[in-house]
Enzyme design. Sequence first.
Site, PDB file in Angstrom:
ATOM      1  N   LYS A  15       0.832  -1.215   0.000  1.00 39.67           N
ATOM      2  CA  LYS A  15       0.000   0.000   0.000  1.00 39.67           C
ATOM      3  C   LYS A  15       0.859   1.254   0.000  1.00 39.67           C
ATOM      4  CE  LYS A  15      -2.103  -1.044   3.813  1.00 39.67           C
ATOM      5  NZ  LYS A  15      -2.034  -2.467   4.106  1.00 39.67           N
ATOM      6  N   GLY A  39       3.149  -0.800   8.963  1.00 38.85           N
ATOM      7  CA  GLY A  39       4.512  -0.586   8.503  1.00 38.85           C
ATOM      8  C   GLY A  39       4.516  -0.405   7.004  1.00 38.85           C
ATOM      9  N   GLN A 223      -3.071  -2.098   7.961  1.00 38.59           N
ATOM     10  CA  GLN A 223      -3.381  -3.530   8.034  1.00 38.59           C
ATOM     11  C   GLN A 223      -4.191  -3.890   6.776  1.00 38.59           C
ATOM     12  OE1 GLN A 223      -4.149  -1.668  11.244  1.00 38.59           O
ATOM     13  NE2 GLN A 223      -1.951  -1.908  11.308  1.00 38.59           N
TER      14      GLN A 223
HETATM   15  P1  IMP Z   1      -2.048  -6.004  16.493  1.00 40.81           P
HETATM   16  O1  IMP Z   1      -2.594  -5.118  15.412  1.00 40.81           O
HETATM   17  O2  IMP Z   1      -0.682  -5.594  16.977  1.00 40.81           O
HETATM   18  O3  IMP Z   1      -3.028  -6.205  17.617  1.00 40.81           O
HETATM   19  O4  IMP Z   1      -1.828  -7.465  15.853  1.00 40.81           O
HETATM   20  C1  IMP Z   1      -2.912  -8.276  15.449  1.00 40.81           C
HETATM   21  C2  IMP Z   1      -2.577  -9.049  14.179  1.00 40.81           C
HETATM   22  O5  IMP Z   1      -2.482  -8.144  13.081  1.00 40.81           O
HETATM   23  C3  IMP Z   1      -1.226  -9.783  14.228  1.00 40.81           C
HETATM   24  O6  IMP Z   1      -1.350 -10.988  13.500  1.00 40.81           O
HETATM   25  C4  IMP Z   1      -0.296  -8.841  13.508  1.00 40.81           C
HETATM   26  O7  IMP Z   1       0.819  -9.512  12.957  1.00 40.81           O
HETATM   27  C5  IMP Z   1      -1.219  -8.293  12.445  1.00 40.81           C
HETATM   28  N1  IMP Z   1      -0.807  -6.969  11.955  1.00 40.81           N
HETATM   29  C6  IMP Z   1      -0.939  -5.783  12.594  1.00 40.81           C
HETATM   30  N2  IMP Z   1      -0.478  -4.797  11.813  1.00 40.81           N
HETATM   31  C7  IMP Z   1      -0.075  -5.353  10.667  1.00 40.81           C
HETATM   32  C8  IMP Z   1       0.464  -4.820   9.439  1.00 40.81           C
HETATM   33  O8  IMP Z   1       0.648  -3.612   9.247  1.00 40.81           O
HETATM   34  N3  IMP Z   1       0.749  -5.746   8.480  1.00 40.81           N
HETATM   35  C9  IMP Z   1       0.505  -7.065   8.643  1.00 40.81           C
HETATM   36  N4  IMP Z   1      -0.004  -7.589   9.749  1.00 40.81           N
HETATM   37  C10 IMP Z   1      -0.286  -6.747  10.754  1.00 40.81           C
END
Ligand code: IMP
Length: 446
Positions: A15, A39, A223
């Site tokens: 993205k 990220g 995400q």
């Molecule tokens: P959280 O957002 O830190 O609560 O993580 C929840 C889930 O979302 C985990 O499996 C993370 O690895 C995934 N996740 C969160 N942010 C990203 C992103 O920017 N890219 C890919 N996976 C993400």
Amino acid sequence: MIVVVIGAQWGDEGKGKVVDLLSDRFDIVVRYQGGHNAGHSVHVGGKSFVLRLLPSGIIHEDKICVLGNGMVIDPKAFFEEIEQLEQQGISITSERLKVSSRAHLIMPYHRALDHTSEERLGNEKIGTTLRGIGPAYEDKAGRRGIRVADALWPEVLRRKIERNLEEANRIIVLFGREPLRSNEIFDEVSPLIERMRPFVCETADFLAKAKKEGKRILLEGAQATLLDVDHGTYPYVTSSNPTAGGACVGAGIPPHYITGVLGIVRTYATRVGEGPFPTEMLGEEEHIAHLIRQRGNEYGSVTRRPRRCGWFDAVATRYAANLNGFDSIALTKLDVLDELDEIKVCVGYELNGKRIDHFPASVHELRSVKPIYESLRGWRTSTLGIKRFEDLPKEARDYIEFISTSIGVNVGVISTGPEREQTIIVKDSVVEEWLNHLKTLETAFL
Ligand code: IMP
């Protein structure tokens, strides 16, 4: 004109590059959910920028960026990112960065709770980024959260920290960790909030006014669809709504103002963290996953975790396309597949001996499905940097057509490398139409 850009898979679809490319033609770039768990890597003019919390538009000094009310903001991470970008020569002023007064704050105890929550789940853990995202959204839904507007009143901030910490510490201590101290948290957070004050804004009002003035607004999802707390592979999801509906809520923009939705789809799938992943390359296919990981640099840009790699899943992506109402797709990382002899696409699932074509809600079912694949021939030649669709090898064009047909959306952009100019804008696509429209607007306003 207001366009939403959303990842169609489990995140990291590229993205950052697409938003960066489009933001050239927009005036305002808005993030509407998530926090510094995102990220986005952007490569511009030989320089690399990693953005976690700020919209990718921040790299362009003539753009205004907005952190919407749907976000959770860690004040420390906020200033660290600003400082890092300033060191890379990007100037960030309150004129061009606006933070919603209604956004929620991530507090140090949220980070501690993210750890304890993962510990409690043991081998059923989510694999979160441990940034405190989930616990901050829990507080928001539990009506205990601290919003930016509250924190601007030191006494309110102190009181809320004290009250929330009382509860948080019970859990933290239960897991054998040192309790946190509310005065230390207050002393750490309070000066940061004071520094944040000039950036704070009634962002929904700001965006409504901008829309009236004919400004062009890009809403940038973080995400992705399959990590959406409602529509994703629950509970292996993030705690916000990256899907198109979430964009309206998280930015404070009425649905009928949205001009269109662009889905970001990668030519293969990856996932970080735990959770079901039907097309994951395992066993005999691990060497392909390895190749893709190397060629595509598939390591988390926040946590550096190696990403799990899998084949393109048309069932999951069609589901995402329907949920978001994609008008067009930007297909990314085509060049990563350049060396493969055979490329598989999952076109359906087999569940208990029967074929299903929908994306199951139950994680248990998703873990049990067997992907039904169709195989396509690889092109085995470099597509790196190709700029015109006609110049792609036939097998690559066939693969793109196959993906487009299987999810029922046309492809408007194809990315053939990490650099901005390594891109194909497909002729007569919706994206070309948007871009031309934006160009016309530009001339009209100049
Ligand atoms: P959280 O957002 O830190 O609560 O993580 C929840 C889930 O979302 C985990 O499996 C993370 O690895 C995934 N996740 C969160 N942010 C990203 C992103 O920017 N890219 C890919 N996976 C993400």
